[in-house]
Design an enzyme around this catalytic site. Structure first.
Site, PDB file in Angstrom:
ATOM      1  N   ASP A 289       0.856  -1.197   0.000  1.00 24.94           N
ATOM      2  CA  ASP A 289       0.000   0.000   0.000  1.00 24.94           C
ATOM      3  C   ASP A 289       0.890   1.244   0.000  1.00 24.94           C
ATOM      4  O   ASP A 289       1.703   1.433   0.905  1.00 24.94           O
ATOM      5  CB  ASP A 289      -0.884  -0.035   1.262  1.00 24.94           C
ATOM      6  CG  ASP A 289      -1.904   1.088   1.332  1.00 24.94           C
ATOM      7  OD1 ASP A 289      -2.898   0.937   2.058  1.00 24.94           O
ATOM      8  OD2 ASP A 289      -1.701   2.146   0.695  1.00 24.94           O
TER       9      ASP A 289
ATOM     10  N   ASP B 136      -3.733   2.149  -5.340  1.00 21.60           N
ATOM     11  CA  ASP B 136      -2.448   2.169  -4.611  1.00 21.60           C
ATOM     12  C   ASP B 136      -2.229   0.952  -3.725  1.00 21.60           C
ATOM     13  O   ASP B 136      -1.351   0.969  -2.879  1.00 21.60           O
ATOM     14  CB  ASP B 136      -2.323   3.464  -3.798  1.00 21.60           C
ATOM     15  CG  ASP B 136      -2.920   3.375  -2.417  1.00 21.60           C
ATOM     16  OD1 ASP B 136      -3.997   2.764  -2.275  1.00 21.60           O
ATOM     17  OD2 ASP B 136      -2.299   3.907  -1.482  1.00 21.60           O
ATOM     18  N   GLU B 137      -2.997  -0.096  -3.946  1.00 20.92           N
ATOM     19  CA  GLU B 137      -2.992  -1.205  -3.000  1.00 20.92           C
ATOM     20  C   GLU B 137      -3.164  -2.542  -3.723  1.00 20.92           C
ATOM     21  O   GLU B 137      -4.002  -2.647  -4.621  1.00 20.92           O
ATOM     22  CB  GLU B 137      -4.233  -1.022  -2.141  1.00 20.92           C
ATOM     23  CG  GLU B 137      -4.100  -1.204  -0.682  1.00 20.92           C
ATOM     24  CD  GLU B 137      -5.476  -1.068  -0.060  1.00 20.92           C
ATOM     25  OE1 GLU B 137      -5.861  -1.995   0.644  1.00 20.92           O
ATOM     26  OE2 GLU B 137      -6.178  -0.070  -0.289  1.00 20.92           O
TER      27      GLU B 137
HETATM   28  P1  TTP Z   1      -5.240   5.211   1.069  1.00 23.33           P
HETATM   29  O1  TTP Z   1      -4.246   4.109   0.835  1.00 23.33           O
HETATM   30  O2  TTP Z   1      -6.371   4.958   1.990  1.00 23.33           O
HETATM   31  O3  TTP Z   1      -4.505   6.528   1.577  1.00 23.33           O
HETATM   32  P2  TTP Z   1      -3.079   7.094   1.295  1.00 23.33           P
HETATM   33  O4  TTP Z   1      -2.310   6.244   0.341  1.00 23.33           O
HETATM   34  O5  TTP Z   1      -3.242   8.531   0.881  1.00 23.33           O
HETATM   35  O6  TTP Z   1      -2.411   7.082   2.719  1.00 23.33           O
HETATM   36  P3  TTP Z   1      -1.782   5.865   3.570  1.00 23.33           P
HETATM   37  O7  TTP Z   1      -0.330   6.195   3.728  1.00 23.33           O
HETATM   38  O8  TTP Z   1      -2.506   5.900   4.877  1.00 23.33           O
HETATM   39  O9  TTP Z   1      -2.012   4.604   2.781  1.00 23.33           O
HETATM   40  O10 TTP Z   1      -5.857   5.657  -0.329  1.00 23.33           O
HETATM   41  C1  TTP Z   1      -5.096   5.710  -1.512  1.00 23.33           C
HETATM   42  C2  TTP Z   1      -5.487   6.871  -2.363  1.00 23.33           C
HETATM   43  O11 TTP Z   1      -6.886   6.821  -2.666  1.00 23.33           O
HETATM   44  C3  TTP Z   1      -5.262   8.212  -1.683  1.00 23.33           C
HETATM   45  O12 TTP Z   1      -3.951   8.719  -1.877  1.00 23.33           O
HETATM   46  C4  TTP Z   1      -6.326   9.074  -2.313  1.00 23.33           C
HETATM   47  C5  TTP Z   1      -7.453   8.119  -2.666  1.00 23.33           C
HETATM   48  N1  TTP Z   1      -8.561   8.258  -1.661  1.00 23.33           N
HETATM   49  C6  TTP Z   1      -9.619   9.122  -1.943  1.00 23.33           C
HETATM   50  O13 TTP Z   1      -9.677   9.728  -3.018  1.00 23.33           O
HETATM   51  N2  TTP Z   1     -10.608   9.288  -0.998  1.00 23.33           N
HETATM   52  C7  TTP Z   1     -10.587   8.637   0.211  1.00 23.33           C
HETATM   53  O14 TTP Z   1     -11.493   8.822   1.045  1.00 23.33           O
HETATM   54  C8  TTP Z   1      -9.493   7.724   0.492  1.00 23.33           C
HETATM   55  C9  TTP Z   1      -9.427   6.984   1.798  1.00 23.33           C
HETATM   56  C10 TTP Z   1      -8.506   7.588  -0.481  1.00 23.33           C
HETATM   57 MG    MG Z   2      -2.133   4.153   0.655  1.00 21.19          MG
END
Ligand code: TTP
Ligand code: MG
Length: 363
Positions: A13, A108-109
């Protein structure tokens, strides 16, 4: 040791994905509190917050106006979806060069099943370390990876040492890793079930693992057995490479809460157009049209209509969505703050990966 414990599952992730891509591409944003998302004056929300911004309590899904209040010096930039999509595709390709068993969960995962590679004398932690190094050198981005024998443990592990984490839970250590953690780490335990659990003094995964199925059924319904297994580190779910696309939808937060039929009709037509574009682009048609409405009090309603013929073009989608809207407006005095249109009910031949949602903030 059961067969489950011979598996090697990675959950990878990206750290603050959208925000990190922006900081990479615009060095002046480096080390700054940054929020990627919609305009604060147009009721936009935070999609991704840089780690510097998180220190001020800024989080994903928070209204941007609140983010600005929490940290007035936060830099707000709009998302560049095409750039994120491109990075995502390239990284998924890199994963697929390691193993064909890759299950993307979002941009992203992803889960990777590297069990087969263990037989070639490379260990899952070594694979994870190599992937992290490659992503750092090829993309200039950090990713956190959890390594264990199952999906749920790896997913929790990847979130534990963010950013740039590598957390390994060895076979047999699943329960001792999980039990001290708060119940909220378990996927599917949201604010509602979490509040219920706390009212019963169930606060750690260990507490959860000790509950009877009866108690868990009161809280989780038919999911009780799954939740109990997860709490005990038991999770045999396979990594699935191709998922059926469940729905294509588009939604927007409105500039003001409103029940004005003319305004709402126009928005529904625009959203229908966006969904149609995506369906045409993917060459898929669906049988069910959905309308999502979030009321001023944040209650969310979804209304749907299943048709005898599959739809794809804008006018067909809008016709059903407007029918649902008009019915709702006739029968309720509510004002709405968000509206969405979606199409689902594709045939399995149209199986693609993952659910897709387009978000447009602040029309
Ligand atoms: P996440 O993996 O939940 O968040 P992140 O990568 O920004 O942070 P982390 O380090 O905690 O993993 O989500 C991935 C991407 O998806 C994030 O960069 C933006 C998008 N996203 C949205 O557009 N709206 C949302 O509510 C969430 C949770 C994510
Ligand atoms: Mg993330």
């Amino acid at each position: 040791m059961d067969s489950n414990q011979n598996r090697g599952i990675l959950h990878a992730d990206f750290d603050a994905f959208y925000a990190s891509v922006e900081q990479r591409d615009f060095p002046e944003l480096e080390n700054k509190p940054l929020a990627v998302g919609g305009n604060p004056r147009k009721r936009g929300v935070v999609a991704s917050a840089s780690y510097e911004a998180r220190k001020f309590g800024i989080k994903s899904a928070m209204p941007m106006s609140i983010a600005v209040r929490k940290c007035p010096e936060v830099v707000v930039v709009p998302p560049r979806f095409s750039v994120y999509r491109e990075v995502s595709q390239q990284v998924m390709e890199l994963f697929r060069n390691v193993t064909p068993l890759v299950e993307p969960l979002s941009l992203d995962e992803a889960y990777l099943d590297v069990t087969e590679l263990i037989h070639r004398n490379v260990t899952p932690p070594q694979i994870a370390k190599e992937l992290k190094d490659k992503i750092a050198s090829n993309f200039g981005l950090t990713i956190s990876i959890g390594v264990s024998t199952s999906k749920s443990v790896s997913k929790i592990a990847s979130g534990i040492n963010k950013p740039d984490g590598l957390t390994v839970v060895r076979p047999g250590d699943e329960s001792s890793f999980l039990h001290p953690l708060p119940v909220e780490v378990v996927w599917g335990i949201g604010p509602k079930s979490s509040a219920k659990l706390h009212s019963l003094s169930i606060s750690t995964v260990g507490d959860l693992s000790l509950q009877s199925i009866e108690v868990l059924t009161d809280i989780f319904g038919s999911n009780a057995v799954h939740i109990k297994n997860i709490a005990n580190g038991i999770d045999d779910r396979p990594v699935i490479t191709q998922r059926e696309r469940k729905s294509v939808s588009s939604e927007t937060t409105l500039l003001i809460d409103t029940s004005d039929p003319t305004y709402l009709t126009e928005i529904v037509m625009r959203l229908s157009g966006q969904v149609a574009d995506a369906l045409v682009h993917k060459d898929i048609r669906g049988r069910t049209v959905k309308l999502k409405l979030k009321q001023s009090d944040f209650t969310t309603l979804t209304r749907q209509k299943t048709l005898s013929e599959k739809v794809q073009i804008s006018s067909e989608i809008a016709e059903s969505a407007l029918e649902l809207l008009n019915y709702e407006l006739k029968n309720s005095d509510e004002k709405y703050r968000l509206i969405g249109v979606g199409v689902s009910g594709f045939s399995s031949a149209e199986a693609l990966h993952d659910e897709m949602q387009l978000r447009f903030e602040g029309f």
